[in-house]
Design an enzyme around this catalytic site. Structure first.
Site, PDB file in Angstrom:
ATOM      1  N   GLY A  29      -2.674  -2.008  -7.302  1.00 29.16           N
ATOM      2  CA  GLY A  29      -1.916  -3.258  -7.291  1.00 29.16           C
ATOM      3  C   GLY A  29      -1.735  -3.832  -8.678  1.00 29.16           C
ATOM      4  N   ALA A  30      -1.423  -2.956  -9.636  1.00 29.27           N
ATOM      5  CA  ALA A  30      -1.403  -3.364 -11.046  1.00 29.27           C
ATOM      6  C   ALA A  30      -0.040  -3.835 -11.538  1.00 29.27           C
ATOM      7  CB  ALA A  30      -1.870  -2.196 -11.921  1.00 29.27           C
ATOM      8  N   SER A  31       0.970  -3.833 -10.686  1.00 27.80           N
ATOM      9  CA  SER A  31       2.326  -4.111 -11.164  1.00 27.80           C
ATOM     10  C   SER A  31       2.688  -5.588 -11.169  1.00 27.80           C
ATOM     11  CB  SER A  31       3.352  -3.339 -10.322  1.00 27.80           C
ATOM     12  OG  SER A  31       3.303  -3.758  -8.961  1.00 27.80           O
ATOM     13  N   SER A  32       1.847  -6.444 -10.589  1.00 27.27           N
ATOM     14  CA  SER A  32       2.173  -7.868 -10.556  1.00 27.27           C
ATOM     15  C   SER A  32       0.909  -8.696 -10.379  1.00 27.27           C
ATOM     16  CB  SER A  32       3.158  -8.176  -9.417  1.00 27.27           C
ATOM     17  OG  SER A  32       2.568  -7.885  -8.160  1.00 27.27           O
ATOM     18  N   SER A  81     -12.262 -12.719  -1.773  1.00 29.80           N
ATOM     19  CA  SER A  81     -11.645 -14.036  -1.657  1.00 29.80           C
ATOM     20  C   SER A  81     -12.685 -15.057  -1.227  1.00 29.80           C
ATOM     21  CB  SER A  81     -10.504 -13.984  -0.634  1.00 29.80           C
ATOM     22  OG  SER A  81     -10.027 -15.278  -0.317  1.00 29.80           O
ATOM     23  N   TYR A  86      -6.724 -11.514   7.311  1.00 29.78           N
ATOM     24  CA  TYR A  86      -7.000 -11.523   5.867  1.00 29.78           C
ATOM     25  C   TYR A  86      -8.454 -11.886   5.604  1.00 29.78           C
ATOM     26  CZ  TYR A  86      -6.645 -12.629   0.897  1.00 29.78           C
ATOM     27  OH  TYR A  86      -6.844 -12.661  -0.461  1.00 29.78           O
TER      28      TYR A  86
END
Length: 334
Positions: free
Chosen positions: A9-12, A171, A193
């Site tokens: 998940g490194a693109s944003s 979280s 979640y």
């Protein structure tokens, strides 16, 4: 040796901010961006190289909601690298989220207002779906796809001479009350979640039990409340912009309103600078921001029982055996 770092998940969002911050900490770090969208990953790489022209940045396609994609990515990663020093398990989803406004309003006038605003307890529900693998999407994306990735990459991660570190993005919404061992995929509930993030905490505790003696350690971070695509998926962006001044004021009452991806990556960057063996397996490391905007890391003991973590880990192994047999894939290459 130059540390080798893989980030899902490194693109944003936090993942992208983490890449930038790691290169500022150590320009020699070898980054591998594992992303679902190669177009977004390439754009992130271009930004990183513009700021650090000599940086070593590679890309691999990885969709953690697809076990076939996880297996292909793991195979490709093993071809490219001889070891992994850090694996940031950051990719995640929070789909079709609804806000319980009645609970929000009543909570604001209760003695638990700060707690509610810090953890979103009782405020958020999700409508989950089934993936092509026949698993709950939030469970597979946030936890199980990463678990399979770890298992497939064991040969690169386990080294007594040079310990490696898993860093899970959890979280403050990870709550024991949302999780059940009898429904660990959360197919019957509306807080998928929260359940998946609590499951992340359990998995991290269990992984330490089984892998510390092999040179692999696991830690959990909480980035705080950060404005990312996940957050903007809850309510329209104009609403968040409207209440942003209020959110800055809330910092005087709670340290978890980090708000920006840069601030949210504080705990991950801090862990990058620690010795894996020195970390407490039962602690969750929180990114914190003071009212004046100063970033720091806080630690809190997780609300997990080691016995529950062990039972859950065995259930994950059973599920792994079942789904990989269906795909004719090896359990864990040696």
């Amino acid at each position: 040796m130059q540390p080798v770092v893989l980030i899902t998940g490194a693109s944003s969002g936090i993942g992208s901010a983490l890449c930038k911050r790691l290169l500022r900490e150590d320009a020699g770090v070898r980054l591998c961006l594992a992303c679902r969208s190669m177009q977004k990953a390439a754009a992130t790489k271009a930004v990183l190289l513009a700021a650090h022209p000599a940086a070593q940045v590679t890309l691999v396609r990885l969709d953690v909601s697809s076990l076939e994609s996880v297996l292909r990515a793991a195979s490709e990663i093993q071809r490219r690298f001889q070891r992994l020093d850090y694996l940031f398990l950051n990719a995640g989803i929070m789909p079709n989220t609804h806000v319980n406004f009645k609970a929000l309003i009543s909570g604001l006038f209760s003695g638990k207002a700060v707690h509610m605003l810090s953890t979103a307890e009782g405020l958020l529900t999700q409508e989950d779906c089934i993936t092509a693998d026949g698993l709950q999407a939030v469970f597979e994306t946030n936890l199980f796809g990463h678990f399979i990735l770890i298992r497939q990459l064991e040969p690169l991660l386990c080294c007594l001479e040079k310990p490696s570190l898993l860093i899970w993005t959890s979280s403050s919404n990870a709550r024991k009350s949302a999780f059940s061992l009898t429904d660990y995929q959360h197919s019957k509930g509306k807080e998928s979640y929260s359940s998946s993030k609590y499951a992340t905490d359990l998995a991290s505790v269990a992984l330490n039990k089984y892998f510390n003696k092999q040179g692999l350690y696991s830690s959990v971070v909480c980035p705080g409340l950060v404005m990312t695509n996940l957050t903007y998926g809850i309510l329209p962006s104009f609403f968040w912009k409207l209440i942003m001044p209020i959110m800055w004021l809330i910092r005087f009452f709670t340290e978890t309103y980090t708000l920006t991806p840069y601030n949210g990556a504080e705990a991950q960057v801090w862990l990058f600078k620690q010795k894996p063996a020195s970390l407490d397996a039962l602690m969750k490391y929180h990114s914190c921001t003071s009212p004046m905007g100063k970033n720091y890391v806080g630690s809190r003991k997780m609300d997990v029982e080691e016995e529950t973590a062990e039972i859950f880990y065995q259930k994950l192994l059973e599920l792994e055996k079942h789904v990989l047999a269906r795909l004719n894939a090896p359990l864990s290459p040696k």
